[in-house]
Design a protein around this motif. Sequence first.
Motif, PDB file in Angstrom:
ATOM      1  N   LEU A  53     -10.382 -12.048  35.468  1.00 22.44           N
ATOM      2  CA  LEU A  53     -10.218 -10.755  36.113  1.00 22.44           C
ATOM      3  C   LEU A  53     -11.500  -9.949  35.984  1.00 22.44           C
ATOM      4  O   LEU A  53     -11.969  -9.349  36.957  1.00 22.44           O
ATOM      5  CB  LEU A  53      -9.035  -9.990  35.499  1.00 22.44           C
ATOM      6  CG  LEU A  53      -8.841  -8.552  35.996  1.00 22.44           C
ATOM      7  CD1 LEU A  53      -8.638  -8.520  37.505  1.00 22.44           C
ATOM      8  CD2 LEU A  53      -7.675  -7.901  35.272  1.00 22.44           C
ATOM      9  N   ASN A  54     -12.085  -9.942  34.800  1.00 22.19           N
ATOM     10  CA  ASN A  54     -13.318  -9.204  34.584  1.00 22.19           C
ATOM     11  C   ASN A  54     -14.437  -9.737  35.483  1.00 22.19           C
ATOM     12  O   ASN A  54     -15.175  -8.955  36.098  1.00 22.19           O
ATOM     13  CB  ASN A  54     -13.730  -9.285  33.109  1.00 22.19           C
ATOM     14  CG  ASN A  54     -14.822  -8.298  32.773  1.00 22.19           C
ATOM     15  OD1 ASN A  54     -14.709  -7.118  33.093  1.00 22.19           O
ATOM     16  ND2 ASN A  54     -15.879  -8.769  32.140  1.00 22.19           N
ATOM     17  N   ASP A  55     -14.558 -11.071  35.572  1.00 24.37           N
ATOM     18  CA  ASP A  55     -15.578 -11.663  36.444  1.00 24.37           C
ATOM     19  C   ASP A  55     -15.364 -11.238  37.897  1.00 24.37           C
ATOM     20  O   ASP A  55     -16.321 -10.881  38.603  1.00 24.37           O
ATOM     21  CB  ASP A  55     -15.540 -13.196  36.364  1.00 24.37           C
ATOM     22  CG  ASP A  55     -15.962 -13.739  35.014  1.00 24.37           C
ATOM     23  OD1 ASP A  55     -16.645 -13.021  34.256  1.00 24.37           O
ATOM     24  OD2 ASP A  55     -15.596 -14.896  34.717  1.00 24.37           O
ATOM     25  N   ALA A  56     -14.119 -11.287  38.354  1.00 20.43           N
ATOM     26  CA  ALA A  56     -13.809 -10.929  39.735  1.00 20.43           C
ATOM     27  C   ALA A  56     -14.132  -9.459  40.003  1.00 20.43           C
ATOM     28  O   ALA A  56     -14.684  -9.124  41.055  1.00 20.43           O
ATOM     29  CB  ALA A  56     -12.340 -11.212  40.030  1.00 20.43           C
ATOM     30  N   LEU A  57     -13.816  -8.586  39.043  1.00 18.54           N
ATOM     31  CA  LEU A  57     -14.136  -7.164  39.208  1.00 18.54           C
ATOM     32  C   LEU A  57     -15.642  -6.927  39.263  1.00 18.54           C
ATOM     33  O   LEU A  57     -16.132  -6.137  40.075  1.00 18.54           O
ATOM     34  CB  LEU A  57     -13.498  -6.344  38.085  1.00 18.54           C
ATOM     35  CG  LEU A  57     -11.976  -6.240  38.137  1.00 18.54           C
ATOM     36  CD1 LEU A  57     -11.435  -5.622  36.860  1.00 18.54           C
ATOM     37  CD2 LEU A  57     -11.534  -5.446  39.357  1.00 18.54           C
ATOM     38  N   VAL A  58     -16.391  -7.645  38.416  1.00 22.56           N
ATOM     39  CA  VAL A  58     -17.853  -7.509  38.429  1.00 22.56           C
ATOM     40  C   VAL A  58     -18.413  -7.992  39.759  1.00 22.56           C
ATOM     41  O   VAL A  58     -19.287  -7.354  40.362  1.00 22.56           O
ATOM     42  CB  VAL A  58     -18.500  -8.260  37.240  1.00 22.56           C
ATOM     43  CG1 VAL A  58     -20.007  -8.365  37.408  1.00 22.56           C
ATOM     44  CG2 VAL A  58     -18.150  -7.559  35.930  1.00 22.56           C
ATOM     45  N   LEU A  59     -17.910  -9.125  40.258  1.00 16.27           N
ATOM     46  CA  LEU A  59     -18.378  -9.639  41.549  1.00 16.27           C
ATOM     47  C   LEU A  59     -18.054  -8.669  42.682  1.00 16.27           C
ATOM     48  O   LEU A  59     -18.876  -8.453  43.587  1.00 16.27           O
ATOM     49  CB  LEU A  59     -17.772 -11.021  41.819  1.00 16.27           C
ATOM     50  CG  LEU A  59     -18.296 -12.141  40.923  1.00 16.27           C
ATOM     51  CD1 LEU A  59     -17.458 -13.403  41.105  1.00 16.27           C
ATOM     52  CD2 LEU A  59     -19.770 -12.419  41.202  1.00 16.27           C
ATOM     53  N   CYS A  60     -16.873  -8.070  42.632  1.00 13.97           N
ATOM     54  CA  CYS A  60     -16.522  -7.049  43.630  1.00 13.97           C
ATOM     55  C   CYS A  60     -17.478  -5.864  43.554  1.00 13.97           C
ATOM     56  O   CYS A  60     -17.940  -5.356  44.583  1.00 13.97           O
ATOM     57  CB  CYS A  60     -15.093  -6.558  43.433  1.00 13.97           C
ATOM     58  SG  CYS A  60     -13.863  -7.631  44.159  1.00 13.97           S
ATOM     59  N   CYS A  61     -17.774  -5.433  42.348  1.00 17.68           N
ATOM     60  CA  CYS A  61     -18.719  -4.322  42.165  1.00 17.68           C
ATOM     61  C   CYS A  61     -20.084  -4.669  42.741  1.00 17.68           C
ATOM     62  O   CYS A  61     -20.710  -3.841  43.415  1.00 17.68           O
ATOM     63  CB  CYS A  61     -18.860  -3.967  40.681  1.00 17.68           C
ATOM     64  SG  CYS A  61     -17.450  -3.094  40.003  1.00 17.68           S
ATOM     65  N   LEU A  62     -20.531  -5.886  42.482  1.00 12.68           N
ATOM     66  CA  LEU A  62     -21.827  -6.311  43.030  1.00 12.68           C
ATOM     67  C   LEU A  62     -21.802  -6.331  44.558  1.00 12.68           C
ATOM     68  O   LEU A  62     -22.770  -5.900  45.205  1.00 12.68           O
ATOM     69  CB  LEU A  62     -22.214  -7.684  42.487  1.00 12.68           C
ATOM     70  CG  LEU A  62     -22.682  -7.705  41.037  1.00 12.68           C
ATOM     71  CD1 LEU A  62     -22.820  -9.145  40.542  1.00 12.68           C
ATOM     72  CD2 LEU A  62     -23.997  -6.960  40.884  1.00 12.68           C
ATOM     73  N   ASN A  63     -20.710  -6.834  45.134  1.00 13.94           N
ATOM     74  CA  ASN A  63     -20.591  -6.844  46.595  1.00 13.94           C
ATOM     75  C   ASN A  63     -20.633  -5.429  47.164  1.00 13.94           C
ATOM     76  O   ASN A  63     -21.326  -5.162  48.149  1.00 13.94           O
ATOM     77  CB  ASN A  63     -19.295  -7.543  47.028  1.00 13.94           C
ATOM     78  CG  ASN A  63     -19.374  -9.041  46.881  1.00 13.94           C
ATOM     79  OD1 ASN A  63     -20.449  -9.624  46.880  1.00 13.94           O
ATOM     80  ND2 ASN A  63     -18.220  -9.677  46.757  1.00 13.94           N
ATOM     81  N   TYR A  64     -19.880  -4.517  46.535  1.00 16.45           N
ATOM     82  CA  TYR A  64     -19.872  -3.133  47.009  1.00 16.45           C
ATOM     83  C   TYR A  64     -21.226  -2.454  46.802  1.00 16.45           C
ATOM     84  O   TYR A  64     -21.688  -1.702  47.664  1.00 16.45           O
ATOM     85  CB  TYR A  64     -18.759  -2.324  46.329  1.00 16.45           C
ATOM     86  CG  TYR A  64     -17.442  -2.488  47.027  1.00 16.45           C
ATOM     87  CD1 TYR A  64     -17.172  -1.852  48.225  1.00 16.45           C
ATOM     88  CD2 TYR A  64     -16.453  -3.300  46.474  1.00 16.45           C
ATOM     89  CE1 TYR A  64     -15.963  -2.021  48.874  1.00 16.45           C
ATOM     90  CE2 TYR A  64     -15.236  -3.470  47.120  1.00 16.45           C
ATOM     91  CZ  TYR A  64     -14.995  -2.829  48.319  1.00 16.45           C
ATOM     92  OH  TYR A  64     -13.797  -2.998  48.951  1.00 16.45           O
ATOM     93  N   ALA A  65     -21.872  -2.719  45.675  1.00 12.62           N
ATOM     94  CA  ALA A  65     -23.194  -2.129  45.430  1.00 12.62           C
ATOM     95  C   ALA A  65     -24.201  -2.635  46.458  1.00 12.62           C
ATOM     96  O   ALA A  65     -25.020  -1.857  46.971  1.00 12.62           O
ATOM     97  CB  ALA A  65     -23.669  -2.447  44.010  1.00 12.62           C
ATOM     98  N   ASN A  66     -24.132  -3.920  46.768  1.00 11.24           N
ATOM     99  CA  ASN A  66     -25.030  -4.490  47.775  1.00 11.24           C
ATOM    100  C   ASN A  66     -24.778  -3.859  49.144  1.00 11.24           C
ATOM    101  O   ASN A  66     -25.724  -3.475  49.842  1.00 11.24           O
ATOM    102  CB  ASN A  66     -24.853  -6.009  47.835  1.00 11.24           C
ATOM    103  CG  ASN A  66     -25.819  -6.659  48.794  1.00 11.24           C
ATOM    104  OD1 ASN A  66     -27.004  -6.373  48.784  1.00 11.24           O
ATOM    105  ND2 ASN A  66     -25.301  -7.543  49.623  1.00 11.24           N
ATOM    106  N   ALA A  67     -23.517  -3.743  49.531  1.00  9.06           N
ATOM    107  CA  ALA A  67     -23.182  -3.132  50.815  1.00  9.06           C
ATOM    108  C   ALA A  67     -23.636  -1.671  50.855  1.00  9.06           C
ATOM    109  O   ALA A  67     -24.152  -1.197  51.875  1.00  9.06           O
ATOM    110  CB  ALA A  67     -21.677  -3.230  51.069  1.00  9.06           C
TER     111      ALA A  67
END
Length: 123
Positions: A53-67
């Motif tokens: 879950l933590n990994d998935a949340l971090v990846l989501c954060c990275l995707n949103y930060a990139n966007a």
Amino acid sequence: MEEKIMVNKVRIEIAGSRYVIATPEGEERVLSLGREIDAQVRQLMDGNDRVSLNDALVLCCLNYANAYKKSEESADNMRTQLTDYLEDATLARIELDETKRENERLKRRLEMLGGSEDGQTKL
């Protein structure tokens, strides 16, 4: 007088965890964002058993930060283009004004030399 900002408390659920978000944003907007993040987190976790879950949340954060960064760069680029267009329009307006003044100056000179308004020279 101080303006009071309305704060909404919105309950969202992401991957089974519940959160209460205090925000001035509308409830439906926050719920929509929560559903979107929940879907992305679940998709990441369903696609790979080793993603926590933590990994998935971090990846989501990275995707949103990139966007977010891309949209900021795009907005900066548009602002630069608008500034350039406004400068070009200003220069064109100045040139037009100068041309009008020169046209008026030449008309007056022609009239002084005996020309008429229809462009014919008097004999």
